[in-house]
Design a protein around this motif. Sequence first.
Motif, PDB file in Angstrom:
ATOM      1  N   ASP A  23      37.353  51.249  33.303  1.00 28.30           N
ATOM      2  CA  ASP A  23      38.592  50.882  33.998  1.00 28.30           C
ATOM      3  C   ASP A  23      38.288  50.210  35.331  1.00 28.30           C
ATOM      4  OD1 ASP A  23      40.056  51.851  31.945  1.00 28.30           O
ATOM      5  OD2 ASP A  23      40.358  53.840  32.842  1.00 28.30           O
ATOM      6  N   ALA A  24      37.386  50.843  36.092  1.00 29.47           N
ATOM      7  CA  ALA A  24      37.015  50.294  37.397  1.00 29.47           C
ATOM      8  C   ALA A  24      36.436  48.901  37.242  1.00 29.47           C
ATOM      9  CB  ALA A  24      35.999  51.208  38.078  1.00 29.47           C
ATOM     10  N   ALA A  25      35.575  48.745  36.221  1.00 26.91           N
ATOM     11  CA  ALA A  25      34.961  47.442  35.990  1.00 26.91           C
ATOM     12  C   ALA A  25      36.031  46.394  35.732  1.00 26.91           C
ATOM     13  CB  ALA A  25      33.996  47.527  34.812  1.00 26.91           C
ATOM     14  N   ARG A  26      37.062  46.797  34.957  1.00 26.56           N
ATOM     15  CA  ARG A  26      38.104  45.836  34.624  1.00 26.56           C
ATOM     16  C   ARG A  26      38.926  45.467  35.851  1.00 26.56           C
ATOM     17  NH1 ARG A  26      42.351  45.652  29.816  1.00 26.56           N
ATOM     18  NH2 ARG A  26      43.308  47.359  30.941  1.00 26.56           N
ATOM     19  N   VAL A  27      39.225  46.490  36.659  1.00 25.32           N
ATOM     20  CA  VAL A  27      39.980  46.241  37.886  1.00 25.32           C
ATOM     21  C   VAL A  27      39.204  45.278  38.786  1.00 25.32           C
ATOM     22  CG1 VAL A  27      40.864  47.274  40.016  1.00 25.32           C
ATOM     23  CG2 VAL A  27      41.214  48.428  37.821  1.00 25.32           C
ATOM     24  N   ASP A  28      37.884  45.467  38.826  1.00 22.31           N
ATOM     25  CA  ASP A  28      37.044  44.585  39.637  1.00 22.31           C
ATOM     26  C   ASP A  28      36.925  43.190  39.055  1.00 22.31           C
ATOM     27  OD1 ASP A  28      36.662  46.575  41.353  1.00 22.31           O
ATOM     28  OD2 ASP A  28      34.582  47.019  40.825  1.00 22.31           O
ATOM     29  N   GLY A  29      37.519  42.976  37.899  1.00 27.50           N
ATOM     30  CA  GLY A  29      37.487  41.656  37.291  1.00 27.50           C
ATOM     31  C   GLY A  29      36.259  41.397  36.444  1.00 27.50           C
ATOM     32  N   ALA A  30      35.528  42.456  36.095  1.00 26.97           N
ATOM     33  CA  ALA A  30      34.358  42.264  35.246  1.00 26.97           C
ATOM     34  C   ALA A  30      34.795  42.112  33.797  1.00 26.97           C
ATOM     35  CB  ALA A  30      33.404  43.449  35.380  1.00 26.97           C
ATOM     36  N   GLY A  31      34.251  41.118  33.123  1.00 26.42           N
ATOM     37  CA  GLY A  31      34.567  40.931  31.717  1.00 26.42           C
ATOM     38  C   GLY A  31      33.745  41.876  30.873  1.00 26.42           C
TER      39      GLY A  31
END
Lengths: 293, 287
Positions: free
Chosen positions: B180-188
């Motif tokens: 989730d955090a990765a996605r929030v940070d914009g990581a694909g």
Amino acid sequence: MNTVFPNRILPYLLLAPSVILVLVFFIYPAAQSVELSLYRVNRVRDVQVYVGLENFERLFHSDSYINSLTVSAKFTVAVVVAALTISLALAVGASLPIRGFGVYRTLLIWTYALSPAIAGVIWALLTDPAIGVLTDLLKAIGVNFNWRQSPDDALIFLVMAATWKILGYDILFFLAGLKNIPHDVLEAAALDGANSWTRFWRMVLPLLRPTLLFLLIMNTLYASFETFGLIDITTQGGPGRATNLLIYELYQDGFKSSSRIGLASAQSLVLLAIVATLTFIQYRFISRRTFYQ
Amino acid sequence: MSAISASTTETAIIYEGRWRRRFYPIIMHGVMLTAVFLVTFPLIYTLILSTQGTALGSLRPGTAIVENYSDAWNRAQMDMLIRNTLIVALAVALGKIVLSIMGAYALIYFRVRGGMILLAVVMLTHLLPLPVRIVPTYDLLTDLGWVDTFKGLTIPFFASATGLLLFQQFFRTVPTDLADAARVDGAGPFRFLVSILIPVSRTNIGALFLIEFIYMWNQYLWPLIVANSARTRQVQIGIKQLVATDAVIEWGILTAGAITVIIPPLIVLLVLQRSLMSGLSASGEDF
């Protein structure tokens, strides 16, 4: 389930290589095995006659195949029972909460790195008529051991080498299973004198059930298939046909003769049926799911 | 009277307890050392034999160690064998790791319709070991022109039910927040896989590498059928040739060859056994 990424096609692309490999190298050849088992075929394929179930009939009317079935059954049961008993005892010993016991965990698992063929070389050395220490030791207690001449000795020889080789693997998995059991349970089981035996059966063994089931299946598969190299490098099925296990018979019909491809495929399917049945029975008996490997 | 007997029993128990505590570990060390000796003796004897030129079979190390090992090395063409087997073992271990991480990643972090069916298909490999499909697989290899090639020795082994299960199970235990955090940070998905998921999977990668490297190093039946020339020949078959070269077995040379072949997988086991142990224990947690 933690589905987070919305991509629709990517996951299929990621799974595709695995699925394609399984279809091409597992499912398709297995289906071919079924088809070939219904034909009389030779290696170059200029003869290909549909014969229905004749190959299976021939197999079960052949003394040499019945012999292979019997020998394989004896061998597999002996290896599985011996390997699981010895390795469980050693793994429980090595797991005792005593200072300095960590080192035994390393010193007992190393046979895992050996191949069955190398195990064959090592045990052939130990039992060599001229220079084997085991031969001398057995002679000292009045036993004349020679697996190149005696059919019984040959089977015993294979059982010893195969069991020794798989000990490392079994101990490794028992140790991993025992690691999940609370220390005081083990300690009580070990320290409590006369009661330790009952405690072991009642408390430790049930907790090890998943590991035991997994190893039962893996050891059966090992004894049936992986021991090919051991046989090929030592007894080669002999003396006579005393150690001609199913896998060795299959290899000879499939690759050492030119006209028994159909027969070899029928043997493959019989092996599949045996393995599937045994796996199913073992699952039913010890139940619960086991997930590693 | 009863008080006296009670206290004697008590003393006896205490005495026995002390005795146990002091001697029990010593006795158990004795038992375990004996066990280790019995399990290891066959290898020690092989090691001793590999140093003997004459007086074969005694327990005293000989002086022919250099001759035996160099004879074994030259006769079996050990440099070629080890190179060939390293290529195969490394390729299959890495191939399986990559493919099973990809598969498990797809199944856990994406919505896959029919995911369970695909998983079941890969699981079928467990029921279909090489012997039950060996003749048609060899035919297939002939049709592909892969007999006596590294492709033929490696690619049929790439699919891995073991690895897929191992990683699938491990990914389930990775906290959802991480993704989730990765996605929030914009990581694909790709960056999440490479910079977060793979690094936290180190232990499992080590465990799978160990299992597959040893498995491939010790392959016998498939290389016997498929790798016929010196160009692709594998170590185990090389040992078979050392056995078969003469009517009389030259034990000094044969044992030297066997010891040489054991060393690489033994090193891998020693280096990675911790990963394997924790990988196995972790995956055993949920039953």
